[in-house]
Enzyme design. Sequence first.
Site, PDB file in Angstrom:
ATOM      1  N   ASP A  87      -7.484  27.330  40.189  1.00  0.00           N
ATOM      2  CA  ASP A  87      -8.295  26.269  40.794  1.00  0.00           C
ATOM      3  C   ASP A  87      -8.557  26.546  42.264  1.00  0.00           C
ATOM      4  OD1 ASP A  87      -9.469  23.907  41.459  1.00  0.00           O
ATOM      5  OD2 ASP A  87      -7.833  22.620  40.771  1.00  0.00           O
ATOM      6  N   ASP A 137     -14.187  16.248  39.641  1.00  0.00           N
ATOM      7  CA  ASP A 137     -13.315  15.637  38.641  1.00  0.00           C
ATOM      8  C   ASP A 137     -13.991  14.461  37.930  1.00  0.00           C
ATOM      9  OD1 ASP A 137     -11.755  17.359  40.118  1.00  0.00           O
ATOM     10  OD2 ASP A 137     -10.002  16.066  40.066  1.00  0.00           O
TER      11      ASP A 137
HETATM   12  C1  GLA Z   1      -8.457  19.505  41.383  1.00  0.00           C
HETATM   13  C2  GLA Z   1      -8.925  19.722  39.950  1.00  0.00           C
HETATM   14  C3  GLA Z   1      -8.173  18.792  39.015  1.00  0.00           C
HETATM   15  C4  GLA Z   1      -6.679  19.020  39.148  1.00  0.00           C
HETATM   16  C5  GLA Z   1      -6.246  18.878  40.588  1.00  0.00           C
HETATM   17  C6  GLA Z   1      -4.804  19.303  40.804  1.00  0.00           C
HETATM   18  O1  GLA Z   1      -8.814  18.255  41.834  1.00  0.00           O
HETATM   19  O2  GLA Z   1     -10.312  19.502  39.867  1.00  0.00           O
HETATM   20  O3  GLA Z   1      -8.593  18.992  37.687  1.00  0.00           O
HETATM   21  O4  GLA Z   1      -6.349  20.295  38.665  1.00  0.00           O
HETATM   22  O5  GLA Z   1      -7.051  19.671  41.464  1.00  0.00           O
HETATM   23  O6  GLA Z   1      -4.398  19.172  42.133  1.00  0.00           O
END
Ligand code: GLA
Length: 431
Positions: free
Chosen positions: A172, A232
């Site tokens: 990520d 998200d």
């Molecule tokens: C980001 C991602 C989420 C999650 C968080 C974890 O916001 O988009 O899906 O993995 O980080 O901190």
Amino acid sequence: MTFLKSVQTGTLAALAVFALAHTAVATEPASPEKVTHFEQLNLSNGLAKTPPMGWSSWNGFGVNINEKLVVETIDAMVENGMRDAGYIYVNLDDGWQRYKGSRNDNPLEYDPEKFPRGIKYLADYAHQKGMKLGIYSGPGKDTCAGYTGSGGHEKQDADMFASWGIDHLKYDACCSHANEPADVVRRDFLAMSKALMAEKQDVVYHTCHCGWANIWEWAGDIGANHWRIGQDISDDFDYPENREQYYFDVLDMIDRGIELSKYAKPGQWNDFDMLIVGLDGKSKTLVGAGASNIEYRTHFSMWAMLASPMLVGSDVRNLDPYTLETLTNREVIAISQDPAGHQARKVRDDGDYEVYAKELADGSYAVALLNRNGTTADITVNWHRDLGLPWEKVAVRDLWAHEDKGNFEIPYTAEVIGHEAKVLLLRDAGK
Ligand code: GLA
């Protein structure tokens, strides 16, 4: 469970905290026509020929994860039939790590309080039960929740994940790196892709970058199996007030990803984010007041139509019968897992009434009649006009009613209640 959208108590406060932590900005809808040219690498790990299905800890639990939760989740998925319906991956998201702060200051280790027997114990446990274990890291010095990341340590971390028996990595870049140029983001994701491929182990690779840097154009080529098409998801079906903020509701996510159909193919998927089915507004991680049963079902249906990964975010240890029935509808799962690997296209848009179609490997079509409006309406699919099919007589099956509706020579019209998606299977009845 609320049917009508209620006031989103607490949403704005939660949003402010999250946005501060992530320094994120809202983006414009995806612009697939903007092509960035990179040298073609054609890297492939040969995995995820159909969209990965499983569970992920983030939407329901945030960083509050531990060994007990994971073991109980695996057991529950075996017992409630989810594993046998195809939900194989159990993925730890952010929060499994021991240290917060930069990797320059601390190593990447598991938190021994949360995971007293270590991660390998959980991978072994998952494997014994016929499931797979996923883990999370990122190319930065730290992750989105502030734990140590993998940047600059790709080989070392890929070695460690392999020694634990990890089967899936969500890597990520965080939604705070919106302004990183695509070549920098691609370079960082490529470094981990190569490190994973150098291991003698199959690891499905998720490059998570919130839909920025036109990631769909190049992620498949560097060996990624899925990539997020947006920021998200929120626990909302339709909450436009939220759209200029950080989170995207279900309808917004569909609108942002629908133009990206051409990038989805076996092994390479547009990821519309983890499922919110069954969160019921209770997530401590996501904002949102929750959605109704029918809205969650529509969300599930559309993710299947769009060939998105299907990673459940709710607490599978306590699913109510309706939610379990939604998640384990094998006829809809078969649409998700169709080997041709097409992402549905929107073939008709009459304002609030939309028709989506996905051609299946056997030549039949899955069709979703989506009512974005809150009140009941008739929606029609016309195979000549909407799909360009020469079929004279069409066999129609309703995949939620589990019912053959008959053979039709004229366009098929269904009554679709507010926020419902009817999912139909269309076959040439003349064959
Ligand atoms: C980001 C991602 C989420 C999650 C968080 C974890 O916001 O988009 O899906 O993995 O980080 O901190």
